[in-house]
Design a protein around this motif. Structure first.
Motif, PDB file in Angstrom:
ATOM      1  N   LYS A 224       0.833  -1.205   0.000  1.00  9.63           N
ATOM      2  CA  LYS A 224       0.000   0.000   0.000  1.00  9.63           C
ATOM      3  C   LYS A 224       0.863   1.248   0.000  1.00  9.63           C
ATOM      4  O   LYS A 224       0.550   2.243  -0.666  1.00  9.63           O
ATOM      5  CB  LYS A 224      -0.935   0.009   1.225  1.00  9.63           C
TER       6      LYS A 224
ATOM      7  N   LEU B 250       1.469   4.433  -3.317  1.00  3.95           N
ATOM      8  CA  LEU B 250       1.280   5.876  -3.142  1.00  3.95           C
ATOM      9  C   LEU B 250      -0.201   6.216  -3.070  1.00  3.95           C
ATOM     10  O   LEU B 250      -0.926   5.653  -2.275  1.00  3.95           O
ATOM     11  CB  LEU B 250       2.014   6.630  -4.252  1.00  3.95           C
ATOM     12  N   ASP B 251      -0.665   7.138  -3.935  1.00  6.69           N
ATOM     13  CA  ASP B 251      -2.063   7.574  -3.852  1.00  6.69           C
ATOM     14  C   ASP B 251      -2.963   6.889  -4.878  1.00  6.69           C
ATOM     15  O   ASP B 251      -4.099   7.315  -5.101  1.00  6.69           O
ATOM     16  CB  ASP B 251      -2.154   9.092  -4.019  1.00  6.69           C
TER      17      ASP B 251
ATOM     18  N   ASP C 226      -7.118   2.180   3.828  1.00  2.91           N
ATOM     19  CA  ASP C 226      -7.847   2.639   2.648  1.00  2.91           C
ATOM     20  C   ASP C 226      -7.729   1.666   1.468  1.00  2.91           C
ATOM     21  O   ASP C 226      -7.589   2.081   0.317  1.00  2.91           O
ATOM     22  CB  ASP C 226      -7.376   4.047   2.224  1.00  2.91           C
TER      23      ASP C 226
END
Length: 250
Positions: A99, A103-104, A133
């Protein structure tokens, strides 16, 4: 929103030009679910990895998907882990590291080992995904031993949930030695009653997650399209005319 799951990225990190072409050839509102390269999910098991390090491999994957990101068409990268990836401290650490390296980029997580959803670990697994997330991949697949997972219709991201409909062909699920095992594994047509059960689950998931993506596996019987259309009808989703064009793109 129309979407396409890209499976070729699992077998090799795709050239940037491929993604650029796919982005250019798809209409506005189209999105891609890009499967993570098999070296990133531990599937190689002794087979040659063309990358020397983890860092090099993840960097190459990031570079390859840039056209999809810049084109605003990346729904998520899908990390589908193998049946031998069980719930251990070491594998939890792999998820942490993965994760971080992504990164994003929005990432979906799919398990193929039932230990993650055992009574002992189920809540901790979902809490891990929520905390870091990860998009939960809810699966419907044959219940054929520890290398399969149950239906756990829980959202871990308020933005997105992925549902993958693998069918319930128990006898074909473990036919890996058969020359046509890919055709056998997903050869299944959902009944109206089974789809009605999924309609109810999806309506519940929609209360916890803004976007719920549902993907049926293509199979040799051509069942995916018919099942998807029937489920669309149950959910009152209109066909916007994009689907027929999708068939000609890949």
């Amino acid at each position: 929103m129309q979407k396409r799951e890209i499976d070729s990225s699992f077998y090799a990190v795709q050239p940037v030009k491929n993604y650029a072409k796919w982005v250019d050839q798809t209409p506005d509102g189209f999105s891609f679910i890009v499967k993570a390269y098999q070296g990133m999910t531990g599937h190689l098991r002794g087979k040659k990895n063309y990358f020397e390090t983890q860092e090099e491999m993840f960097k190459a994957f990031h570079t390859s998907i840039q056209p999809v990101i810049s084109g605003g068409k990346l729904a998520m990268a899908l990390f589908q882990y193998p049946p031998w990836f069980d719930c251990t401290r070491e594998n939890v650490e792999i998820l942490h590291e993965t994760k971080e390296m992504m990164l994003d980029v929005p990432c979906a997580l799919e398990f193929r080992n039932s230990s993650w959803y055992s009574p002992e670990f189920r809540d901790k697994t979902l809490q891990l995904m929520e905390r870091e997330d990860w998009i939960h991949t809810v699966v419907d697949e044959p219940q054929a031993g520890s290398g399969t997972v149950p239906i756990v219709a829980v959202a871990t991201s308020p933005e997105t949930t992925l549902v993958r409909m693998h069918g319930r062909n128990v006898s074909g699920w473990h036919q890996n030695s058969h020359p046509d095992w890919r055709k056998l594994r997903y050869l299944y047509r959902y009944s109206t009653e089974e789809l009605q059960e999924w309609r109810d689950r999806l309506l519940q998931l929609e209360k916890s997650s803004k976007n719920v993506y549902v993907v049926f596996n293509n199979n040799s019987g051509g069942d995916a399209t018919d099942n998807a259309k029937e489920l669309q009808g149950m959910l009152g989703i209109d066909d916007d005319g994009t689907a027929p064009r999708q068939l000609d793109l890949f």
